[in-house]
Write a protein that holds these residues in place. Sequence first.
Motif, short mmCIF file in Angstrom:
data_model
loop_
_atom_site.label_atom_id
_atom_site.label_comp_id
_atom_site.label_asym_id
_atom_site.label_seq_id
_atom_site.Cartn_x
_atom_site.Cartn_y
_atom_site.Cartn_z
N MET A 1 0.81 -1.20 0.00
CA MET A 1 0.00 0.00 0.00
C MET A 1 0.85 1.26 0.00
O MET A 1 0.51 2.18 -0.73
CB MET A 1 -0.93 -0.06 1.21
CG MET A 1 -1.76 1.15 1.35
SD MET A 1 -3.40 0.72 0.90
CE MET A 1 -4.21 2.13 1.35
N PRO A 2 1.94 1.32 0.74
CA PRO A 2 2.76 2.53 0.71
C PRO A 2 3.38 2.78 -0.66
O PRO A 2 3.66 3.91 -1.01
CB PRO A 2 3.84 2.29 1.75
CG PRO A 2 3.40 1.13 2.56
CD PRO A 2 2.36 0.42 1.78
N ASN A 3 3.60 1.71 -1.48
CA ASN A 3 4.14 1.92 -2.82
C ASN A 3 3.17 2.71 -3.69
O ASN A 3 3.59 3.51 -4.50
CB ASN A 3 4.43 0.58 -3.49
CG ASN A 3 5.79 0.04 -3.11
OD1 ASN A 3 6.62 0.78 -2.61
ND2 ASN A 3 5.99 -1.24 -3.33
N TYR A 4 1.88 2.44 -3.53
CA TYR A 4 0.89 3.14 -4.31
C TYR A 4 0.89 4.63 -3.97
O TYR A 4 0.71 5.48 -4.85
CB TYR A 4 -0.52 2.56 -4.09
CG TYR A 4 -0.64 1.15 -4.61
CD1 TYR A 4 -0.54 0.91 -5.98
CD2 TYR A 4 -0.84 0.08 -3.76
CE1 TYR A 4 -0.64 -0.39 -6.46
CE2 TYR A 4 -0.95 -1.21 -4.24
CZ TYR A 4 -0.86 -1.45 -5.59
OH TYR A 4 -0.95 -2.70 -6.07
N ILE A 5 1.08 4.95 -2.73
CA ILE A 5 1.12 6.36 -2.31
C ILE A 5 2.31 7.06 -2.97
O ILE A 5 2.19 8.19 -3.42
CB ILE A 5 1.18 6.46 -0.76
CG1 ILE A 5 -0.12 5.94 -0.18
CG2 ILE A 5 1.44 7.88 -0.33
CD1 ILE A 5 -0.15 5.87 1.32
N ASN A 6 3.44 6.37 -3.03
CA ASN A 6 4.61 6.96 -3.68
C ASN A 6 4.35 7.19 -5.16
O ASN A 6 4.74 8.21 -5.72
CB ASN A 6 5.83 6.05 -3.52
CG ASN A 6 6.39 6.10 -2.11
OD1 ASN A 6 6.16 7.05 -1.38
ND2 ASN A 6 7.12 5.06 -1.73
N TYR A 7 3.68 6.22 -5.82
CA TYR A 7 3.38 6.38 -7.24
C TYR A 7 2.42 7.54 -7.47
O TYR A 7 2.59 8.32 -8.41
CB TYR A 7 2.78 5.09 -7.81
CG TYR A 7 3.77 3.94 -7.89
CD1 TYR A 7 5.05 4.12 -8.42
CD2 TYR A 7 3.41 2.67 -7.44
CE1 TYR A 7 5.93 3.05 -8.49
CE2 TYR A 7 4.30 1.62 -7.51
CZ TYR A 7 5.56 1.82 -8.03
OH TYR A 7 6.45 0.79 -8.11
N VAL A 8 1.40 7.63 -6.66
CA VAL A 8 0.42 8.72 -6.79
C VAL A 8 1.10 10.06 -6.53
O VAL A 8 0.90 11.04 -7.26
CB VAL A 8 -0.78 8.50 -5.83
CG1 VAL A 8 -1.67 9.73 -5.80
CG2 VAL A 8 -1.57 7.28 -6.25
N ALA A 9 1.94 10.15 -5.50
CA ALA A 9 2.65 11.39 -5.17
C ALA A 9 3.59 11.78 -6.30
O ALA A 9 3.68 12.96 -6.68
CB ALA A 9 3.41 11.22 -3.85
N THR A 10 4.28 10.80 -6.87
CA THR A 10 5.19 11.08 -7.98
C THR A 10 4.41 11.57 -9.19
O THR A 10 4.80 12.53 -9.85
CB THR A 10 6.01 9.82 -8.33
OG1 THR A 10 6.72 9.38 -7.17
CG2 THR A 10 6.97 10.07 -9.47
#
Length: 165
Positions: free
Chosen positions: A1-10
């Motif tokens: 789940m934290p990977n998705y947040i990084n992708y969305v933020a990027t």
Amino acid sequence: MPNYINYVATFLSVIGGVIAIWQAYKATTEASKAKTYRDEIINVRKAVDFSGIEAVLSRTINLISKYGPSASISSLSGVSPDKDAEEVLHFITTLRKNKTLFDGHYSEIDKFCDELSELLEKLVSCNPSDSKSMKSHGTVIYHRLTDFSPILKGNLDLLKEKQVA
């Protein structure tokens, strides 16, 4: 789940960067337009000032032409050049006031005005009964004014060409 947040933020950061670049481009374009409009306004003001000088010059040439080359000496009897000198002085004052329009040619404008003033003094100092001297001095003034007319017209034409371009 934290990977998705990084992708969305990027992804949002990249979109934000693209929007910033697009706004910077728009700002540059608008600044360029503003500079163009400013330059046009400056050229219009200069053209108006040159036109004002040209109007005074034309009026002065018409008035001083009574002493000019086509004037007969008999037509000058009883003429007093004092009133006509006022119009030439008005032209000299107008020209000196607007000499900044003649980029870098300030000393030539001053020299021209000084020469006109000297010629005008000679005309005014003529005895009213000495029509021959009045014609002689008036003709020189007339020629100096008409010699200046194309210089003024040339500057005005250049400004008009800039407006059209």
